[in-house]
Design a protein around this motif. Structure first.
Motif, PDB file in Angstrom:
ATOM      1  N   LEU A   1       0.810  -1.204   0.000  1.00  0.00           N
ATOM      2  CA  LEU A   1       0.000   0.000   0.000  1.00  0.00           C
ATOM      3  C   LEU A   1       0.848   1.261   0.000  1.00  0.00           C
ATOM      4  O   LEU A   1       0.531   2.232  -0.704  1.00  0.00           O
ATOM      5  N   SER A   2       1.916   1.284   0.780  1.00  0.00           N
ATOM      6  CA  SER A   2       2.761   2.484   0.819  1.00  0.00           C
ATOM      7  C   SER A   2       3.369   2.772  -0.553  1.00  0.00           C
ATOM      8  O   SER A   2       3.472   3.936  -0.969  1.00  0.00           O
ATOM      9  N   LEU A   3       3.756   1.725  -1.268  1.00  0.00           N
ATOM     10  CA  LEU A   3       4.286   1.904  -2.619  1.00  0.00           C
ATOM     11  C   LEU A   3       3.203   2.426  -3.558  1.00  0.00           C
ATOM     12  O   LEU A   3       3.452   3.302  -4.398  1.00  0.00           O
ATOM     13  N   ALA A   4       1.982   1.899  -3.405  1.00  0.00           N
ATOM     14  CA  ALA A   4       0.869   2.353  -4.243  1.00  0.00           C
ATOM     15  C   ALA A   4       0.545   3.817  -3.985  1.00  0.00           C
ATOM     16  O   ALA A   4       0.209   4.563  -4.926  1.00  0.00           O
ATOM     17  N   ILE A   5       0.631   4.251  -2.725  1.00  0.00           N
ATOM     18  CA  ILE A   5       0.358   5.656  -2.409  1.00  0.00           C
ATOM     19  C   ILE A   5       1.290   6.569  -3.191  1.00  0.00           C
ATOM     20  O   ILE A   5       0.862   7.573  -3.784  1.00  0.00           O
ATOM     21  N   VAL A   6       2.560   6.223  -3.231  1.00  0.00           N
ATOM     22  CA  VAL A   6       3.542   7.067  -3.918  1.00  0.00           C
ATOM     23  C   VAL A   6       3.378   6.995  -5.431  1.00  0.00           C
ATOM     24  O   VAL A   6       3.263   8.020  -6.119  1.00  0.00           O
ATOM     25  N   VAL A   7       3.339   5.782  -5.982  1.00  0.00           N
ATOM     26  CA  VAL A   7       3.335   5.610  -7.435  1.00  0.00           C
ATOM     27  C   VAL A   7       2.029   6.109  -8.053  1.00  0.00           C
ATOM     28  O   VAL A   7       2.034   6.913  -8.997  1.00  0.00           O
ATOM     29  N   VAL A   8       0.904   5.663  -7.526  1.00  0.00           N
ATOM     30  CA  VAL A   8      -0.388   6.045  -8.108  1.00  0.00           C
ATOM     31  C   VAL A   8      -0.630   7.547  -7.960  1.00  0.00           C
ATOM     32  O   VAL A   8      -1.110   8.211  -8.895  1.00  0.00           O
ATOM     33  N   SER A   9      -0.289   8.098  -6.794  1.00  0.00           N
ATOM     34  CA  SER A   9      -0.493   9.536  -6.587  1.00  0.00           C
ATOM     35  C   SER A   9       0.354  10.357  -7.554  1.00  0.00           C
ATOM     36  O   SER A   9      -0.118  11.355  -8.117  1.00  0.00           O
ATOM     37  N   LEU A  10       1.601   9.942  -7.769  1.00  0.00           N
ATOM     38  CA  LEU A  10       2.470  10.673  -8.700  1.00  0.00           C
ATOM     39  C   LEU A  10       1.975  10.552 -10.140  1.00  0.00           C
ATOM     40  O   LEU A  10       2.089  11.498 -10.926  1.00  0.00           O
ATOM     41  N   ILE A  11       1.442   9.388 -10.509  1.00  0.00           N
ATOM     42  CA  ILE A  11       0.903   9.222 -11.869  1.00  0.00           C
ATOM     43  C   ILE A  11      -0.277  10.164 -12.086  1.00  0.00           C
ATOM     44  O   ILE A  11      -0.352  10.875 -13.104  1.00  0.00           O
TER      45      ILE A  11
END
Length: 373
Positions: A16-26
């Motif tokens: 989830l922490s990785l998804a927060i960063v990657v998806v938010s930046l996309i």
């Protein structure tokens, strides 16, 4: 599982922490591109200014949530030390205060846009102003409620201050109530912002293809409501702060960042579509040969251009007219005898025939002109 290093200051991103960063930046990347395309090379209005301001705040919100993911947001309690437990909650609290401002500003931009296309319809204008009032009322309730939930606010991420009697926090049910209130108003305004333009377009003189494209766009905008509804299922975890709270509220941060990104992209797509259509027409026109730019049925003669209707906004002075646009002329040339090519200086020669003017060679031109009433 290996024990957590008490001196660690960053958590490796995964799940989830990785998804927060990657998806938010996309979503942030495409949102910034869409907003730049929307405001590029045009006179900015109030809605554009609000959109630019909201995008800047959205950048700050994504930055805060991304940093919070490195210090505990989106991770379970088993991976947290004391530093992560405090820092994750601290930056999540700050993120909420920034997020609600970005949401209110961008939604206000959407409402101003709808207000402009609503024209003189009083019912539509009243509905839009009501949406603006609900949006900012929800913002004030959420912002002030989060600021005053714990006094001082540091107690929101330092529970030991409450235990020692140095701070006071309201019951967690109040936080859940604030969150549900904000979610309900957000869903209502999102749906209204998607439905109102559809009602306006229904009564306009547009071809079927254009209307279908507009409704598809509105459907895309309504996805923000779907994301907000999904987010509501994680609000109840505020009531169990000792059960992986940072992990569950990480879903709220992720879905909220997606919601703002969808709003930025949806409001910018119509302008981007017109921009690319104009660019395509310009490139297509520049690639044609000069005699093809005015249509295959046009006739270009010396000293003139084909008749064209003046472009919108251009005055009559900008239109070139041939002398024959309002009449007609006919020139007939007859030749007898042998032709002789003229060279420089031939105009000074005596061109009279040597037989005293009784020769058979010569050129005669007959002219006939008239006016068309």
């Amino acid at each position: 599982m290996a024990p957590v290093d008490p001196n660690a200051r960053y958590i490796p991103l995964q799940g989830l922490s990785l998804a927060i960063v990657v998806v938010s930046l996309i979503f942030l990347f495409f949102s910034v591109l869409a907003v730049i395309g929307k405001t590029y090379n045009r006179v900015l209005g109030l809605d554009d200014g609000l959109m630019l301001l909201g995008t800047v705040v959205y950048i700050a919100a994504v930055t805060l949530s991304s940093y919070a993911a490195f210090v505990g947001l989106g991770s379970r309690d088993a991976k947290l030390n004391q530093f992560f437990a405090e820092e994750g909650k601290k930056y999540f609290t700050i993120w909420i205060l920034v997020y609600v401002h970005a949401l209110a500003t961008i939604k206000s931009s959407i409402c101003i846009t709808i207000l402009r296309i609503a024209g003189t319809s009083n019912s539509m204008r009243i509905a839009v102003w009501a949406l603006l009032a609900i949006t900012w009322a929800s913002y004030l309730v959420t912002f002030i409620g989060d600021m005053l939930f714990c006094r001082p606010i540091e107690a929101s991420w330092k529970p030991e201050l409450v235990v020692s009697g140095q701070a006071y926090c309201a019951p967690m049910e109040l936080m859940i109530g604030l969150s549900h209130t904000a979610t309900g108003s957000t869903v209502a305004t999102d749906l209204a912002c998607a439905v109102l333009p559809g009602i306006i377009l229904w009564n306009t003189q547009m071809n079927k293809k254009a209307k279908v494209s507009a409704y598809v766009l509105l459907s895309f905008a309504s996805m923000a409501s779907v994301v907000t509804i999904i987010r509501a299922f994680y609000i109840t975890h505020y009531n169990t702060p000792l059960d992986n709270l940072l992990f569950w509220v990480g879903h709220i941060a992720l879905l909220s960042n997606m919601e703002i990104g969808i709003g930025c992209i949806a409001i910018s797509v119509p302008t981007l579509r017109r921009f690319f259509v104009r660019k395509g027409d310009s490139l297509q026109a520049s690639s044609k040969k000069p005699w093809d730019r005015h249509g295959s049925k046009s006739l270009i003669t010396f000293g003139s251009l084909p008749n064209q209707e003046p472009e919108s906004g251009s005055g009559s002075r900008s239109r070139f007219r041939k002398p024959t646009d309002t009449g007609f002329s006919l020139t007939t040339v007859h030749a007898q005898g042998d032709w002789e090519r003229l060279r420089d200086g031939d105009s000074d020669k005596n061109l009279q025939p040597e037989d005293g003017g009784h020769g058979t060679s010569g050129i005669r031109a007959d002219y006939m002109s008239g006016n068309v009433l």
